[in-house]
Write a protein that holds these residues in place. Structure first.
Motif, mmCIF file in Angstrom:
data_model
loop_
_atom_site.group_PDB
_atom_site.id
_atom_site.type_symbol
_atom_site.label_atom_id
_atom_site.label_comp_id
_atom_site.label_asym_id
_atom_site.label_seq_id
_atom_site.Cartn_x
_atom_site.Cartn_y
_atom_site.Cartn_z
ATOM 1 N N ILE A 27 0.785 -1.235 0.000
ATOM 2 C CA ILE A 27 0.000 0.000 0.000
ATOM 3 C C ILE A 27 0.828 1.302 0.000
ATOM 4 N N PRO A 28 2.029 1.345 0.621
ATOM 5 C CA PRO A 28 2.722 2.638 0.708
ATOM 6 C C PRO A 28 2.955 3.314 -0.637
ATOM 7 N N SER A 29 3.074 2.534 -1.726
ATOM 8 C CA SER A 29 3.321 3.165 -3.027
ATOM 9 C C SER A 29 2.056 3.842 -3.567
ATOM 10 N N TYR A 30 0.897 3.517 -3.008
ATOM 11 C CA TYR A 30 -0.339 4.043 -3.576
ATOM 12 C C TYR A 30 -1.000 5.138 -2.746
ATOM 13 N N ILE A 31 -0.497 5.350 -1.541
ATOM 14 C CA ILE A 31 -1.181 6.352 -0.714
ATOM 15 C C ILE A 31 -0.236 7.481 -0.324
ATOM 16 N N ALA A 32 -0.824 8.582 0.130
ATOM 17 C CA ALA A 32 -0.025 9.754 0.521
ATOM 18 C C ALA A 32 0.797 9.451 1.773
ATOM 19 N N ASP A 33 1.891 10.175 1.926
ATOM 20 C CA ASP A 33 2.780 9.969 3.069
ATOM 21 C C ASP A 33 2.043 10.064 4.398
ATOM 22 N N TYR A 34 1.075 10.975 4.414
ATOM 23 C CA TYR A 34 0.340 11.162 5.659
ATOM 24 C C TYR A 34 -0.307 9.854 6.113
ATOM 25 N N TYR A 35 -0.893 9.123 5.153
ATOM 26 C CA TYR A 35 -1.570 7.877 5.520
ATOM 27 C C TYR A 35 -0.574 6.784 5.905
ATOM 28 N N VAL A 36 0.614 6.856 5.301
ATOM 29 C CA VAL A 36 1.647 5.893 5.716
ATOM 30 C C VAL A 36 1.992 6.121 7.183
#
Lengths: 311, 239
Positions: A27-36
């Protein structure tokens, strides 16, 4: 009878967990840094809660020392972070917490109930004050700079620690150890008389579960660049796991996970959306859950499923 | 050869002498009753044998080995099991899990979960609780909770079983059932040492009876000898 009913369920849960794990891994490649970073926060609290509940859930020994273990991990990173490669730093953080928990466990063997809770809280706070005194009077500083790791490293390390924590908890619960912990919680004296080495079981479980809290502290601190005793040994880390486990439902691993995830997300939502009413709304949510569903979110799930069965 | 023997066993609680210089022995395969008025030190003696309490003086030997000062779990592993006067079942665990805990720990080590479960089921059948395996222990009647305790103790594979008032609070039918159960255990080769207030039952079942009063052993003998003993009658009825 019991086996027939629980087996397909167990299989379903296994498939579901693997599915979730795969999603989390990519998932980290698909979501914004904030969500990571939100996910990292969720992982952190889930590790804290699952570790806490694996020991405290079945035995009924309420430990308020989680902050001490987390802070120990953080300080290990602050001390050796520059000299040793990161995976080893995290491992040493866990090891230091393991040893600390071993000491706490040995010192508190005879203490039960509310006294155990207060004792562990006192130890945790005592450690914070000692570290504070040491840093200021011996080292002449308030806090320490820490190495920084990039957010993906932190994410994947935390994910790994989370998986290991869940695995540890699952294995403990389904083995002889799980039966022993439950027996201790039910009737400690009877447990002794059926051949359970109660002291050893308590101390070892407490130490093993604390290992992952220390490892979490070791990696989490690299987000911050700087650490001092009041952030590392923040007492709220001792109380939150207890709340989250009760919020989710104390009897089941999935309850602890559910509690941590929902709790962290609600906190985050309220803090960002309603910063002024955060405490008020959050308090109401917690009170309603405890009032109407004393067995936590798990109780809600069970009620909902029962309702469906009736239809 | 006695399976267990005590030599001048004593226990003081501060200034109170709960057990005073008690000598006792129990032979392999015997059923021995331990009686005496309230506060005579019967349960304390059990606590000393099972390691719940440390002796103040004296030695206890199990099959020739000195077990004085061992921890409860160590004594259990040497094949001495017990039940409790005030029932101590694992309330929120199922009846099966209660017994399973005994099988998984106890004297046997390294038993597989699957085998332990099968064995626990057998023991539940033995004590007459097969139908209740899935119930929580707390939902059972006191009589049945006492059976759970017996099954759990048997699951640890004892050679000597200490029964602390398993019959108190049971109705006559239940007392008869438990009496049968104890005889069945003896036939399996388990030596039984039991505290009991239900006089008829203990007189019927015991090979020998030991009487404690104020912590001291005041009489010992066959049930008929005890029934005739002037000293025992004085203690129970007053002079």
């Amino acid at each position: 009878m019991d086996i027939i009913r629980s087996n397909p369920e167990r299989f379903f849960l296994l498939v579901l967990s693997i599915f979730i794990l795969i999603i989390l891994a990519i998932i980290p490649s698909y979501i914004a840094d904030y969500y990571v970073s939100l996910l990292v926060s969720i992982f952190k609290f889930t590790v804290l809660t699952v570790s806490w509940a694996t020991f405290c859930g079945p035995t009924g020994y309420i430990s308020l020392a989680s902050a001490a273990f987390l802070g120990t991990g953080m300080y290990v990173t602050a001390l050796i972070g520059e000299k040793v490669p990161l995976p080893l730093v995290v491992l040493f953080g866990g090891l230091a917490s393991f040893l600390l928990a071993l000491l706490v466990g040995l010192a508190s063997l005879r203490i039960r109930g509310i006294f155990f809770a207060i004792f562990t809280l006192g130890l945790s706070e005592g450690l914070r004050h000692f570290m504070n005194w040491w840093e200021i009077s011996r080292e002449g500083r308030m806090g320490r700079w820490v190495i920084s790791a990039d957010y993906l490293t932190i994410f994947y390390t935390m994910l790994m620690i989370l998986v290991m924590t869940l695995l540890t908890s699952y294995l403990i619960r389904r083995s002889k150890f799980g039966v022993a912990l439950q027996s201790i919680g039910e009737e400690e004296e009877a447990a002794r008389h059926i051949g359970i080495n109660v002291n050893a079981v308590k101390v070892i479980t407490f130490a093993v579960t604390s290992f992952w809290i220390g490892a979490t502290g070791g990696i989490i601190v690299t987000q911050w660049l700087y650490v001092d005793t009041s952030t590392a040994f923040d007492v709220s880390y001792s109380f939150t796991p207890t709340l989250m486990a009760l919020f989710g439902g104390i009897g089941q691993i999935y309850g602890w996970v559910l509690g941590s995830v929902v709790f962290t997300i609600i906190t985050e939502l309220l803090l960002t959306e309603f910063p002024y009413y955060y405490m008020l709304i959050f308090g109401s949510v917690i009170i309603s859950v405890f009032l109407f569903f004393p067995s936590g979110l798990v109780g809600v799930v069970i009620k909902w499923r029962k309702g469906k069965l009736v239809e | 050869m006695p399976i267990i023997e005590g030599e001048r066993v004593s226990k003081n609680f501060g200034g109170l002498a709960a057990v005073v210089n008690v000598d006792f022995h129990i032979d392999q395969g015997e059923i021995v009753g331990l009686i005496g008025p309230n506060g005579a030190g019967k349960t304390t003696l059990f606590n000393l044998i099972s390691g719940a309490l440390a002796t103040t003086a004296g030695t206890i030997r199990f099959k020739g080995e000195n077990i004085t000062g061992l921890k409860p779990h160590q004594i259990c592993k040497r094949r001495v099991a017990r039940t409790f006067q005030s029932v101590k079942v694992f309330s929120n665990m199922t009846v099966l899990d209660n017994v399973l805990a005994g099988s998984l720990f106890g004297a046997s080590t390294g038993m597989r979960m699957h085998d332990a479960k099968a064995e626990a089921m057998e023991l539940l059948e033995f004590v007459g609780l097969s139908a209740k395996e899935g119930s929580l222990a707390k939902d059972l009647t006191i009589a049945n909770q006492k059976r759970v305790e017996v099954a759990r103790a048997l699951a640890t594979k004892p050679e000597l079983l200490l029964l602390d008032e398993v019959m108190s609070g049971l109705n006559p039918t239940e007392v008869a059932q438990v009496t049968e159960l104890i005889k069945k255990m003896r036939d399996k080769g388990i030596t039984v040492f039991m505290i009991e207030h239900v006089m008829k039952a203990i007189m019927d079942i015991s090979d020998r009876i030991i009487v404690l009063h104020h912590g001291e052993k005041i009489a010992e003998g066959t049930p008929s000898e005890i029934a005739k003993s002037q000293k025992v009658i004085e203690v129970y009825l007053g002079d």
